[in-house]
Design an enzyme around this catalytic site. Structure first.
Site, PDB file in Angstrom:
ATOM      1  N   HIS A  10     -10.728  -8.442  -1.552  1.00  0.00           N
ATOM      2  CA  HIS A  10      -9.640  -7.998  -0.291  1.00  0.00           C
ATOM      3  C   HIS A  10     -10.084  -6.461  -0.089  1.00  0.00           C
ATOM      4  CE1 HIS A  10      -6.306  -6.119  -2.592  1.00  0.00           C
ATOM      5  NE2 HIS A  10      -6.579  -7.118  -3.502  1.00  0.00           N
ATOM      6  N   GLU A  17      -4.010  -8.727   1.828  1.00  0.00           N
ATOM      7  CA  GLU A  17      -3.765  -9.563   0.572  1.00  0.00           C
ATOM      8  C   GLU A  17      -2.503  -8.838  -0.357  1.00  0.00           C
ATOM      9  OE1 GLU A  17      -3.788 -10.424  -3.678  1.00  0.00           O
ATOM     10  OE2 GLU A  17      -3.776  -8.521  -2.860  1.00  0.00           O
ATOM     11  N   GLU A  18      -2.232  -7.575  -0.321  1.00  0.00           N
ATOM     12  CA  GLU A  18      -1.061  -7.300  -0.836  1.00  0.00           C
ATOM     13  C   GLU A  18       0.128  -7.620  -0.287  1.00  0.00           C
ATOM     14  OE1 GLU A  18      -1.434  -6.060  -3.869  1.00  0.00           O
ATOM     15  OE2 GLU A  18      -3.356  -5.076  -3.919  1.00  0.00           O
TER      16      GLU A  18
END
Length: 460
Positions: free
Chosen positions: A288, A334-335
């Site tokens: 990512h 993604e985070e």
């Protein structure tokens, strides 16, 4: 670590599905013909290893990453820096001459932390280092000043619910593992709010600290009041716990200027080397591109993104053309729980039968020990044979759980999944001894825990 991804190249040569197979032993055995075919690619595997480890590509992924991190910096979801990073990678992949380089639009959360500080007012004045957690609401402009309640677990909080009302709950939970302990960061604000707290401060999810609070995403519930929440350093959490254990009243002033904006436009970045024989069948490698705002995002997950890119570069440099399409995806968001990957899955799941295997690197790019794998017995047998091609660099192990935030959507639908495994060191104090655990790697996102199950312990 980048050599592990040559497994993708070898897998391109074989067709295996990830759908559950029957328990018949015939499915568990790999034919001698398949073994011979895999062994026949040993020269190609050695050429990839030699180029990556000893040849012109030595350190290339590191050097690319260094320039990228220095030039772009942190890449928080919804930020201008993330936009810059995506444009940077789009241009770099095009300049290298990779095929079908394109951007796929997605919507991602847009949160900014703003000004933030915490100050202990009693029993003495002390500045507490904090790092606001993703999606946290702000405090009122004047901040929140309240007494502190220190707890070591959710169970203790539940037992002391009456004491929590109107207070700032400080979690001083012991570190067990990332996968197990991170639930305090993810759920800490919600559980404190249920008890009537006005804010929560959570001991950073790490076994070590140098006065360095960690950030990360946290999750509110629609039927629970939203309260400000942040992580504090291990040192401050321990200090506050010591003071509290003496029966001393602690007063803290917390001020956070976090802002949440409407979801922002962003992109997953895609590039390919198109397969020569089965171009519609895909082997996906990925990492990512987004990161948090308090560091450079070089390890999480710049390293994973760049070794995934390097996988395609090595194949291209050697003039190889795999039978199946090798697709690189650099995820976004993604985070915040893999929002970009989920939208990619929704867009492409209609062609799920064309995905032969999905790979994600987001466990750190340390010295590799092997690959985590999830799939059928037959697919696992093929992977074990493939790993023998990595004997020249002594990386032949297959571990359990080859998933990750960005590929779990595919893995849950039966596509074989691979994740990199590296030694992770952690210390646990047990019966007066410090125990060093080696070879254990945890990743937690959306209640998922991926484990490379290889543990050795030594007393130190």
């Amino acid at each position: 670590m980048k050599c592990l991804f040559l497994i993708a190249f070898i897998h391109l040569l074989l067709k295996c599905t990830g759908k559950p197979l029957s328990g018949d032993d015939s499915y568990r055995k790999i034919s001698e013909d398949v073994k011979r075919e895999i062994a026949g690619y040993s020269d190609i595997a050695k050429a990839i290893i030699n180029l990556a480890v000893y040849g012109n590509a030595q350190n290339r992924s590191y050097e690319r990453l260094a320039v990228f991190a220095d030039t772009v910096g942190p890449r928080l979801s919804g930020s201008k820096n993330l936009d810059l990073a995506i444009k940077y990678m789009f241009s770099a992949l095009q300049e290298e001459g990779l095929e079908n380089v394109h951007l796929e639009p997605v919507k991602v959360p847009h949160w900014e932390r703003g000004e933030e500080f915490a100050l202990m007012l009693a029993p003495r004045s002390h500045s507490i280092s904090i790092s606001g957690l993703g999606s946290s609401v702000p405090t009122p402009p004047e901040g929140i000043t309240a007494e502190v309640l220190v707890v070591s677990s959710f169970d203790e909080l539940y037992k002391r619910t009456e004491e929590a009302k109107g207070k700032i709950v400080v979690y001083n939970q012991p570190y067990i593992s990332y996968g197990e302990t991170v639930r305090y960061r993810a759920q800490g604000a919600v559980e404190a709010a249920k008890a009537g707290a006005v804010a929560s401060l959570i001991r950073s999810i790490t076994p070590f600290s140098i006065n360095s609070p960690h950030t990360g995403w946290q999750y509110y519930q629609s039927n629970v009041p939203k309260i400000p929440t942040a992580c504090i350093s291990v040192e401050d959490a321990e200090m506050v716990a010591r003071i509290s254990s003496q029966g001393t009243k602690i007063i803290v002033k917390l001020k956070m200027g976090a802002k949440t904006y409407p979801d922002a436009n962003s992109f997953n970045t895609v590039a390919e080397i198109v397969g020569s024989k089965y171009p519609d069948q895909v082997v996906l490698v990925s990492g990512h591109l987004d990161s948090w705002d308090v560091g450079q995002g070089a390890m999480d997950d710049g390293g994973g993104a760049f070794i995934s890119w390097e996988a395609l570069s090595l194949i291209k440099d050697l003039g190889l053309r795999p039978k199946r399409t090798l697709r690189l995806v650099l995820w976004t968001g993604e985070e915040q729980g893999g929002v970009g990957a989920e939208q990619y899955y929704q867009l492409h799941k209609g062609n799920i039968s064309n995905f032969d295997i999905v790979m994600e690197s987001d466990e750190g790019t340390f010295m590799p020990t092997g690959l985590g794998f999830t799939g059928s017995d037959k697919a696992r047998g093929i992977m074990k044979e493939n790993m023998q091609l990595l004997q020249p660099i002594n990386v032949t192990a297959i571990y359990e759980s080859g998933g990750g935030t960005d590929i779990d959507y595919w893995v849950k639908d039966g596509v074989p999944g691979l994740g990199n495994c590296s030694p992770i060191f952690s210390f646990t104090f047990k019966e007066g001894k410090t125990v060093l655990r080696m070879g254990q790697s945890f990743k937690y996102r959306n209640k998922h825990k991926s484990v490379c199950r290889r543990r050795r312990q030594v007393a130190v």
